[in-house]
Design an enzyme around this catalytic site. Structure first.
Site, PDB file in Angstrom:
ATOM      1  N   HIS A 151     -25.847  -2.861 -31.254  1.00  0.00           N
ATOM      2  CA  HIS A 151     -25.739  -2.758 -29.839  1.00  0.00           C
ATOM      3  C   HIS A 151     -25.260  -2.966 -28.620  1.00  0.00           C
ATOM      4  O   HIS A 151     -25.233  -2.992 -27.888  1.00  0.00           O
ATOM      5  CB  HIS A 151     -26.225  -4.721 -29.862  1.00  0.00           C
ATOM      6  CG  HIS A 151     -25.042  -5.499 -30.619  1.00  0.00           C
ATOM      7  ND1 HIS A 151     -24.800  -5.518 -32.082  1.00  0.00           N
ATOM      8  CD2 HIS A 151     -24.032  -6.191 -30.189  1.00  0.00           C
ATOM      9  CE1 HIS A 151     -23.075  -5.616 -31.850  1.00  0.00           C
ATOM     10  NE2 HIS A 151     -22.931  -6.501 -31.001  1.00  0.00           N
TER      11      HIS A 151
HETATM   12  C1  UD1 Z   1     -22.025  -9.868 -27.107  1.00  0.00           C
HETATM   13  C2  UD1 Z   1     -20.900 -10.307 -27.218  1.00  0.00           C
HETATM   14  C3  UD1 Z   1     -20.529  -9.121 -28.681  1.00  0.00           C
HETATM   15  C4  UD1 Z   1     -21.693  -9.722 -30.056  1.00  0.00           C
HETATM   16  C5  UD1 Z   1     -22.775 -10.057 -29.165  1.00  0.00           C
HETATM   17  C6  UD1 Z   1     -23.376 -10.385 -30.621  1.00  0.00           C
HETATM   18  C7  UD1 Z   1     -19.147 -10.134 -24.950  1.00  0.00           C
HETATM   19  C8  UD1 Z   1     -18.640  -8.988 -24.645  1.00  0.00           C
HETATM   20  N1  UD1 Z   1     -20.179  -9.295 -26.356  1.00  0.00           N
HETATM   21  O1  UD1 Z   1     -22.736  -8.799 -26.813  1.00  0.00           O
HETATM   22  O2  UD1 Z   1     -19.122  -9.438 -28.817  1.00  0.00           O
HETATM   23  O3  UD1 Z   1     -21.696  -9.150 -30.989  1.00  0.00           O
HETATM   24  O4  UD1 Z   1     -22.633 -11.100 -28.443  1.00  0.00           O
HETATM   25  O5  UD1 Z   1     -25.147 -10.725 -29.975  1.00  0.00           O
HETATM   26  O6  UD1 Z   1     -19.166 -11.465 -25.521  1.00  0.00           O
HETATM   27  N2  UD1 Z   1     -29.941 -11.413 -23.507  1.00  0.00           N
HETATM   28  C9  UD1 Z   1     -31.000 -11.923 -23.555  1.00  0.00           C
HETATM   29  N3  UD1 Z   1     -30.943 -12.952 -24.353  1.00  0.00           N
HETATM   30  C10 UD1 Z   1     -29.673 -13.870 -24.494  1.00  0.00           C
HETATM   31  C11 UD1 Z   1     -28.867 -12.597 -24.595  1.00  0.00           C
HETATM   32  C12 UD1 Z   1     -28.642 -11.730 -23.736  1.00  0.00           C
HETATM   33  O7  UD1 Z   1     -31.685 -11.261 -22.976  1.00  0.00           O
HETATM   34  O8  UD1 Z   1     -29.868 -14.254 -25.293  1.00  0.00           O
HETATM   35  C13 UD1 Z   1     -29.502  -9.818 -23.179  1.00  0.00           C
HETATM   36  C14 UD1 Z   1     -29.037 -10.143 -21.505  1.00  0.00           C
HETATM   37  O9  UD1 Z   1     -29.630  -8.987 -20.869  1.00  0.00           O
HETATM   38  C15 UD1 Z   1     -27.684  -9.293 -21.784  1.00  0.00           C
HETATM   39  C16 UD1 Z   1     -27.598  -8.666 -22.930  1.00  0.00           C
HETATM   40  O10 UD1 Z   1     -28.081  -8.433 -23.097  1.00  0.00           O
HETATM   41  O11 UD1 Z   1     -27.232  -8.610 -20.262  1.00  0.00           O
HETATM   42  C17 UD1 Z   1     -25.566  -8.229 -23.549  1.00  0.00           C
HETATM   43  O12 UD1 Z   1     -25.972  -9.817 -23.363  1.00  0.00           O
HETATM   44  P1  UD1 Z   1     -24.310  -9.769 -23.460  1.00  0.00           P
HETATM   45  O13 UD1 Z   1     -23.883 -11.780 -23.763  1.00  0.00           O
HETATM   46  O14 UD1 Z   1     -23.617  -9.468 -22.070  1.00  0.00           O
HETATM   47  O15 UD1 Z   1     -23.220  -9.117 -24.291  1.00  0.00           O
HETATM   48  P2  UD1 Z   1     -23.589  -9.007 -25.921  1.00  0.00           P
HETATM   49  O16 UD1 Z   1     -24.230  -7.244 -25.752  1.00  0.00           O
HETATM   50  O17 UD1 Z   1     -25.007  -9.481 -26.207  1.00  0.00           O
END
Ligand code: UD1
Length: 361
Positions: A206
């Site tokens: 991811h």
């Molecule tokens: C975040 C953490 C990362 C961790 C990861 C574990 C930061 C900078 N990164 O990354 O260190 O390893 O979590 O999972 O904080 N999304 C959904 N549903 C959710 C959450 C996210 O659909 O419940 C999608 C959204 O499109 C979002 C994308 O995933 O924009 C990324 O989510 P985000 O929380 O920004 O970062 P992660 O890649 O999950």
């Protein structure tokens, strides 16, 4: 003493759960749990609260997704507003996600004492958002709880006084050791995969550096497809990776590369424990595989958890797909080389944190 815990994203939940449980033993400590809402999907959040027996959050800031700046700013604004009403003698933040840094900033600006659980880890790669979150959170924290010796050394080098640092061990391993009986039970049940109880590889990806660039994601999926010809791969997909794969329009993946929804923690740990090999770019999974003595190939050029390489079962394969294929083939042919479990990864890290905090009351 009122301790406020901040959690936001999936990897926070298994770190906060044992600390909340350990602090519950002290009568003079009361606790409040705040979820920032950075992760909000049922499978990225709710299932973890249930399986970890975490109390429901007292507050949810519902910040959701957005750019890093938006996410960080929203957590700050909403948390500050909440803290106008909510007493707080000490704030505890976990790991290295955006919610960790945002909450830490609010704490210092309001003069609230700050503790950082999983302090001191460094990848020395400032292009990773998590590395900035770690460095800045550690600079602001009053109490720094490290999982291993390298963490202490990094903090000393960055000018943090040794008295502020407490090497307590790895809180994620507290959760893992507590859940081992439940994981074994889960293994007896159907796990929604076509290869249950057969030999398989488990994969998770991811990191933006792997999945946001279409060429990188495509070459990774091609490597996984090749490896799955040797041993089938179970690949639970993070929402970010799911969106990127859809954008690639890839439909021709082989049936031996089985893409699934994100899994609950017990299902995922059960699959991890019995995997012939794990391929990942996660941080925590490098640690879990080291504890479970399962070989792990990490698709990153560096790690903030070097002890998993020097003592544990982890190998960094960088962005070289040939190396990934070759290392996977060797492990699948020759079986695992056993590693050692790092000192203080003994299931008692959160008790040690609670002792420090209770004494600091
Ligand atoms: C975040 C953490 C990362 C961790 C990861 C574990 C930061 C900078 N990164 O990354 O260190 O390893 O979590 O999972 O904080 N999304 C959904 N549903 C959710 C959450 C996210 O659909 O419940 C999608 C959204 O499109 C979002 C994308 O995933 O924009 C990324 O989510 P985000 O929380 O920004 O970062 P992660 O890649 O999950």
């Amino acid at each position: 003493m009122m301790i406020v815990h901040i959690v936001g994203a999936r990897p926070n939940f298994m770190k906060a759960a044992p600390v909340i449980r350990a602090l519950g033993q002290y009568e003079h400590i009361t606790q409040t749990l705040i979820h920032t809402g950075q992760h909000y999907d049922q499978r990225m959040s709710d299932v973890f609260f249930h399986e970890l027996e975490l109390p429901p959050p007292d507050y949810n800031l519902d910040v959701g997704s957005g750019s890093h700046t938006t996410q960080t700013a929203q957590v700050m604004l909403r948390l500050e507003e909440l803290l106008e009403q909510q007493p707080c003698d000490l704030m505890l933040v976990y790991g290295d996600v955006n919610s960790t840094l945002a909450a830490a900033l609010v704490a210092v600006k309001r003069g609230i004492r700050l503790g950082h659980v999983e302090a001191g880890l460094r990848s020395f790669d400032r292009t990773m958002p998590e590395e900035i979150n770690r460095i800045l959170t550690d600079q602001m924290a009053d109490l720094l709880f490290t999982p291993s010796e390298d963490g202490d050394a990094n903090l000393l080098r960055e000018g943090i006084a040794a008295e502020q640092t407490h090497r307590v061990g790895n809180v994620m391993i507290d959760t893992l050791t507590r859940l081992l009986p439940a994981i074994q039970q889960r293994w007896q049940m159907p796990l929604h995969t076509p290869w249950h109880h057969q030999r398989y590889v488990l994969a998770t990806l991811h990191r933006p550096s792997n999945v946001d660039d279409p060429a990188s994601l495509r070459s990774l999926l091609e490597a996984l497809a090749d490896i799955s010809q040797l041993t089938p791969i179970i690949f639970p997909i993070h929402p970010r990776t799911h969106q990127r794969i859809q954008a690639l329009g890839l439909t021709e993946l082989p049936a031996t590369l089985h893409l699934s929804e994100p899994l609950g923690y017990l299902d995922f740990l059960a699959l991890q424990q019995h995997a012939a090999l794990v391929i990942t770019d996660s941080g925590g999974i490098q640690e879990e595989t080291t504890f479970l003595q399962v070989p792990c190939l990490t698709v990153r050029a560096n790690t903030e958890r070097p002890i998993t390489v020097t003592l544990g079962t982890n190998t960094l394969v960088g962005h070289d797909r040939t190396r990934l294929r070759d290392e996977a083939a060797t492990i699948l042919r020759e079986g695992p080389q056993r590693g050692r479990i790092p000192p203080l990864w003994d299931g008692k890290a959160s008790e040690r944190i609670a002792q420090v905090l209770a004494g600091n009351g």
